[in-house]
Design a protein around this motif. Sequence first.
Motif, PDB file in Angstrom:
ATOM      1  N   ASP A   1      -2.087 -31.280 -27.677  1.00  0.00           N
ATOM      2  CA  ASP A   1      -1.817 -31.624 -25.935  1.00  0.00           C
ATOM      3  C   ASP A   1      -3.254 -32.788 -26.158  1.00  0.00           C
ATOM      4  OD1 ASP A   1      -1.153 -30.644 -23.281  1.00  0.00           O
ATOM      5  OD2 ASP A   1      -2.559 -32.142 -23.368  1.00  0.00           O
ATOM      6  N   PRO A   2      -3.151 -33.616 -25.626  1.00  0.00           N
ATOM      7  CA  PRO A   2      -4.216 -34.743 -26.149  1.00  0.00           C
ATOM      8  C   PRO A   2      -5.414 -34.181 -25.234  1.00  0.00           C
ATOM      9  CG  PRO A   2      -2.083 -35.196 -25.213  1.00  0.00           C
ATOM     10  CD  PRO A   2      -1.903 -34.877 -25.129  1.00  0.00           C
ATOM     11  N   ALA A   3      -4.603 -33.446 -24.022  1.00  0.00           N
ATOM     12  CA  ALA A   3      -6.093 -32.587 -23.401  1.00  0.00           C
ATOM     13  C   ALA A   3      -7.365 -31.800 -23.998  1.00  0.00           C
ATOM     14  CB  ALA A   3      -5.898 -31.594 -22.104  1.00  0.00           C
ATOM     15  N   LEU A   4      -6.718 -31.176 -25.645  1.00  0.00           N
ATOM     16  CA  LEU A   4      -7.684 -30.488 -26.102  1.00  0.00           C
ATOM     17  C   LEU A   4      -8.331 -31.313 -26.584  1.00  0.00           C
ATOM     18  CD1 LEU A   4      -5.287 -27.671 -27.906  1.00  0.00           C
ATOM     19  CD2 LEU A   4      -7.013 -27.100 -26.084  1.00  0.00           C
ATOM     20  N   LEU A   5      -7.945 -32.336 -27.302  1.00  0.00           N
ATOM     21  CA  LEU A   5      -8.885 -33.408 -27.866  1.00  0.00           C
ATOM     22  C   LEU A   5      -9.998 -34.183 -27.212  1.00  0.00           C
ATOM     23  CD1 LEU A   5      -6.311 -34.914 -30.359  1.00  0.00           C
ATOM     24  CD2 LEU A   5      -7.847 -32.619 -30.522  1.00  0.00           C
ATOM     25  N   ARG A   6     -10.300 -33.612 -25.756  1.00  0.00           N
ATOM     26  CA  ARG A   6     -10.763 -34.995 -25.241  1.00  0.00           C
ATOM     27  C   ARG A   6     -12.910 -34.800 -25.291  1.00  0.00           C
ATOM     28  NH1 ARG A   6      -7.414 -34.880 -20.240  1.00  0.00           N
ATOM     29  NH2 ARG A   6      -6.198 -35.929 -20.759  1.00  0.00           N
ATOM     30  N   ALA A   7     -12.870 -35.388 -24.715  1.00  0.00           N
ATOM     31  CA  ALA A   7     -14.735 -35.625 -24.797  1.00  0.00           C
ATOM     32  C   ALA A   7     -15.255 -33.973 -24.037  1.00  0.00           C
ATOM     33  CB  ALA A   7     -15.366 -36.536 -24.139  1.00  0.00           C
ATOM     34  N   GLY A   8     -15.897 -33.045 -24.880  1.00  0.00           N
ATOM     35  CA  GLY A   8     -16.379 -31.951 -24.213  1.00  0.00           C
ATOM     36  C   GLY A   8     -15.660 -30.653 -24.885  1.00  0.00           C
ATOM     37  N   ARG A   9     -14.593 -30.924 -25.487  1.00  0.00           N
ATOM     38  CA  ARG A   9     -13.554 -30.230 -25.853  1.00  0.00           C
ATOM     39  C   ARG A   9     -13.424 -30.271 -27.318  1.00  0.00           C
ATOM     40  NH1 ARG A   9      -9.376 -30.902 -21.226  1.00  0.00           N
ATOM     41  NH2 ARG A   9     -10.331 -30.213 -19.053  1.00  0.00           N
ATOM     42  N   PHE A  10     -12.400 -30.103 -27.931  1.00  0.00           N
ATOM     43  CA  PHE A  10     -12.212 -30.204 -29.449  1.00  0.00           C
ATOM     44  C   PHE A  10     -12.610 -31.464 -30.564  1.00  0.00           C
ATOM     45  CE2 PHE A  10     -10.102 -26.061 -28.748  1.00  0.00           C
ATOM     46  CZ  PHE A  10     -11.024 -25.556 -29.912  1.00  0.00           C
ATOM     47  N   ASP A  11     -13.846 -32.487 -30.118  1.00  0.00           N
ATOM     48  CA  ASP A  11     -14.093 -33.558 -30.064  1.00  0.00           C
ATOM     49  C   ASP A  11     -14.288 -33.648 -31.316  1.00  0.00           C
ATOM     50  OD1 ASP A  11     -16.391 -32.353 -29.270  1.00  0.00           O
ATOM     51  OD2 ASP A  11     -16.797 -33.432 -27.917  1.00  0.00           O
ATOM     52  N   ARG A  12     -14.838 -33.336 -31.878  1.00  0.00           N
ATOM     53  CA  ARG A  12     -15.347 -33.018 -33.710  1.00  0.00           C
ATOM     54  C   ARG A  12     -14.396 -32.199 -34.669  1.00  0.00           C
ATOM     55  NH1 ARG A  12     -20.981 -31.970 -35.978  1.00  0.00           N
ATOM     56  NH2 ARG A  12     -21.727 -32.760 -33.388  1.00  0.00           N
ATOM     57  N   HIS A  13     -13.832 -33.979 -35.390  1.00  0.00           N
ATOM     58  CA  HIS A  13     -12.332 -33.398 -36.296  1.00  0.00           C
ATOM     59  C   HIS A  13     -13.571 -32.870 -37.592  1.00  0.00           C
ATOM     60  CE1 HIS A  13      -9.480 -34.996 -32.526  1.00  0.00           C
ATOM     61  NE2 HIS A  13     -10.197 -33.686 -32.420  1.00  0.00           N
ATOM     62  N   VAL A  14     -12.739 -32.063 -38.297  1.00  0.00           N
ATOM     63  CA  VAL A  14     -12.699 -32.249 -39.711  1.00  0.00           C
ATOM     64  C   VAL A  14     -12.224 -31.840 -40.831  1.00  0.00           C
ATOM     65  CG1 VAL A  14     -14.604 -30.737 -42.046  1.00  0.00           C
ATOM     66  CG2 VAL A  14     -15.181 -31.194 -39.325  1.00  0.00           C
ATOM     67  N   LEU A  15     -11.972 -33.258 -41.699  1.00  0.00           N
ATOM     68  CA  LEU A  15     -10.568 -32.796 -42.490  1.00  0.00           C
ATOM     69  C   LEU A  15     -10.855 -32.686 -43.501  1.00  0.00           C
ATOM     70  CD1 LEU A  15      -8.249 -35.057 -42.220  1.00  0.00           C
ATOM     71  CD2 LEU A  15      -9.889 -36.472 -43.774  1.00  0.00           C
ATOM     72  N   VAL A  16     -10.432 -31.334 -43.764  1.00  0.00           N
ATOM     73  CA  VAL A  16      -9.830 -30.479 -44.949  1.00  0.00           C
ATOM     74  C   VAL A  16      -9.189 -31.132 -45.645  1.00  0.00           C
ATOM     75  CG1 VAL A  16     -10.549 -28.002 -45.740  1.00  0.00           C
ATOM     76  CG2 VAL A  16     -11.194 -28.918 -43.111  1.00  0.00           C
ATOM     77  N   ASP A  17      -8.783 -31.952 -46.563  1.00  0.00           N
ATOM     78  CA  ASP A  17      -7.968 -32.706 -47.703  1.00  0.00           C
ATOM     79  C   ASP A  17      -7.393 -32.107 -48.648  1.00  0.00           C
ATOM     80  OD1 ASP A  17      -6.064 -33.994 -47.209  1.00  0.00           O
ATOM     81  OD2 ASP A  17      -7.035 -36.476 -47.244  1.00  0.00           O
ATOM     82  N   ARG A  18      -6.415 -32.750 -49.297  1.00  0.00           N
ATOM     83  CA  ARG A  18      -5.904 -31.718 -50.338  1.00  0.00           C
ATOM     84  C   ARG A  18      -7.099 -32.023 -51.369  1.00  0.00           C
ATOM     85  NH1 ARG A  18      -0.349 -32.813 -48.750  1.00  0.00           N
ATOM     86  NH2 ARG A  18       0.035 -30.743 -48.999  1.00  0.00           N
ATOM     87  N   PRO A  19      -7.161 -31.133 -52.241  1.00  0.00           N
ATOM     88  CA  PRO A  19      -8.090 -31.439 -53.178  1.00  0.00           C
ATOM     89  C   PRO A  19      -8.102 -32.259 -54.435  1.00  0.00           C
ATOM     90  CG  PRO A  19      -7.158 -29.363 -53.865  1.00  0.00           C
ATOM     91  CD  PRO A  19      -6.824 -30.228 -52.517  1.00  0.00           C
ATOM     92  N   ASP A  20      -8.663 -33.090 -54.804  1.00  0.00           N
ATOM     93  CA  ASP A  20      -8.559 -34.426 -56.401  1.00  0.00           C
ATOM     94  C   ASP A  20      -8.337 -33.471 -56.905  1.00  0.00           C
ATOM     95  OD1 ASP A  20     -11.482 -34.198 -55.942  1.00  0.00           O
ATOM     96  OD2 ASP A  20     -10.822 -35.772 -55.620  1.00  0.00           O
ATOM     97  N   ARG A  21      -8.649 -33.839 -58.772  1.00  0.00           N
ATOM     98  CA  ARG A  21      -8.828 -33.250 -59.885  1.00  0.00           C
ATOM     99  C   ARG A  21      -9.972 -32.294 -59.341  1.00  0.00           C
ATOM    100  NH1 ARG A  21      -6.775 -35.325 -65.414  1.00  0.00           N
ATOM    101  NH2 ARG A  21      -7.590 -33.576 -66.309  1.00  0.00           N
ATOM    102  N   GLY A  22     -11.009 -33.379 -59.608  1.00  0.00           N
ATOM    103  CA  GLY A  22     -12.481 -32.538 -59.582  1.00  0.00           C
ATOM    104  C   GLY A  22     -12.539 -31.032 -58.669  1.00  0.00           C
TER     105      GLY A  22
END
Length: 614
Positions: A308-329
């Motif tokens: 829900d976009p309301a969750l992502l608004r400023a003052g809520r979950f507004d900081r996003h940290v990407l935890v991506d698939r690992p590369d070879r290293g």
Amino acid sequence: MKKEQPSWWRPWVLPVLLVLGAIAVQELMRAQQPAPFSYSEFREAVAQGKVESVLLFPTRIDGHYKVGPGENPRTFSVVRVEDPALLEELTRHGVKVSGVVPDSPWMSIGMWLLPLGLLIFVNLARRGGSTEPGGYLAVGRSKARIYAEKDIPVRFSDVAGVDEAKEELSEVISFLQTPEKFRKLGGKIPKGVLLVGPPGTGKTLLARAVAGEAKVPFFSISGSEFVEMFVGVGAARVRDLFQQAQAQAPCIIFIDELDALGRARQAGPMPHEEREQTLNQLLVELDGFDPRIGVILMAATNRPEILDPALLRAGRFDRHVLVDRPDRGGRLAILKVHARSVPLEDPADLEALAGMTVGMVGADLANVLNEAALLAVRRNKDKVGRAELEEAVERAVAGLEKRHRVLNRLERERVAHHELGHALVGLALSGAESLRKVSIIPRGIAALGYTIQVPTEDRFLMTRQELMDRIAMLLGGRVAEELVFHEVSTGAQDDLLKATDIARSMVASYGMSESLGPVTFDDGKASPFLETGPSRVRGNYSEAIARRIDDEVRHLLEAQHARVRELLGAREAVLRKAAARLLEKETLSGEELAALVAEPGSGKPLEPPARDAA
Ligand code: ADP
Ligand code: MG
Ligand code: ZN
């Protein structure tokens, strides 16, 4: 003559009365309980030997304090928290435990049986026996629990291959360690951090590691456990969660699988009431708490797009940290973490293993090592050898193929050149800072590789030149394949579709074609290529005009194709060199690519080419 019903009688009156009755009974039971206090106070009272006896409910603990002879009995009630050490603690302090065995499903079933029966009845009456999932049949298996853990043993060193995410989270840790210092310095205090990434990449592990590093309590709850609850229960659980956590600040509240409860609220005839209530409560709590007391909210999801976009608004979950698939290293680093507990014949085998496990995430890699260890045991070996590792990988790959395609060597080479075609064109046209990374780590079923450009924000206005650069970049993949393999593959279809779409919009919607002039032929719909999917442009115009549009679109695409061929043709050496590097490392950042391009012997330097190539 028909038998008269009383005038107030309607078919729905009976179920409504029954439900009201059930609610009244529950309220009465609740009203008789003494005011609740916090779980930590309860644990303290137990530790100080002040508690005589407790009655354990699945979600609540009632009990009696020890009192002197002749004194009035004193009781208490507290919300129950998942606490594995509780029973041992109670026994150690000689507290009489009675009532329900902890974690027994029977009590909750019993407690809910009566209202459940009523609810089924009401639902049957209302929905005419619909069995849609999430309907009454699913009700009553509610199991959302608040887990409260103190000394979490996980550290950052247990999570590997996600250095960028760790770096972003280190600020959260320093805030939790010294909230006062942060407050004094007036630093921007993080409030809601959302970990985003595919399943098994270590999001849950990372959240726990943050708590472990900061040495703060960790309160967690999983969104997926909310989905089958009664109306009102989920919201109450969210309230409890925040209440308990706030009493223990500094601490972390973690909502795992946020998407299960934070799905976009739907309009429509039958919205999912329970989830919405829970979500609304979460929004209320998010707005209501002040991060300065030292509570950090974290959540994880692998489907950010449905939140829900309301969750992502400023003052809520507004900081996003990407935890991506690992590369070879990254994979090597993860394997090293998990190999701590697996004796290997030759530690150098891990290097090879990292090379064999393209596309795997941390959870897969942990599994591979585990599987290999089991194989070694079965073969009566005391160390894991290369043969076991290879066999374990083969098994894991078989499972992986169901999730996304595993490419053979030739396909990987092709994808590497294709993606670098995009990237080199992007680099030449808009500079290194615009290119974040190129990757040949598969993502899902469709995408074989990807090239990420910044800025990723939506653009509302684009010039003719920018649109043509965009077409050029889209054609880059195909042209690279032409140059190196002298034939194209099916991999460029999606690029072509998008490029054609842009060209058609330029001609038919934006009046950007010289031969047709400043006319628009569309029906006023929003710019089609900024959304996904093929363009819907088709206004009212004649066959003759349609043909001229088609000719003009082709002309535009051909001009860009020639431009890209020249651009990449002059840089074939660096294309091949970078592809070899990409095949080895699986990802290249914009800077790494720019550095490769700048090396001597890389062919033509990448100053921006002539702008009016079209
Ligand atoms: P997610 O929450 O992203 O689905 P988890 O955190 O539940 O993934 O990961 C499951 C398990 O896989 C972890 O407990 C850990 O053993 C292993 N794992 C996953 N990612 C990593 C990583 N980056 N480093 C080390 N181990 C990992
Ligand atoms: Mg998880
Ligand atoms: Zn492409």
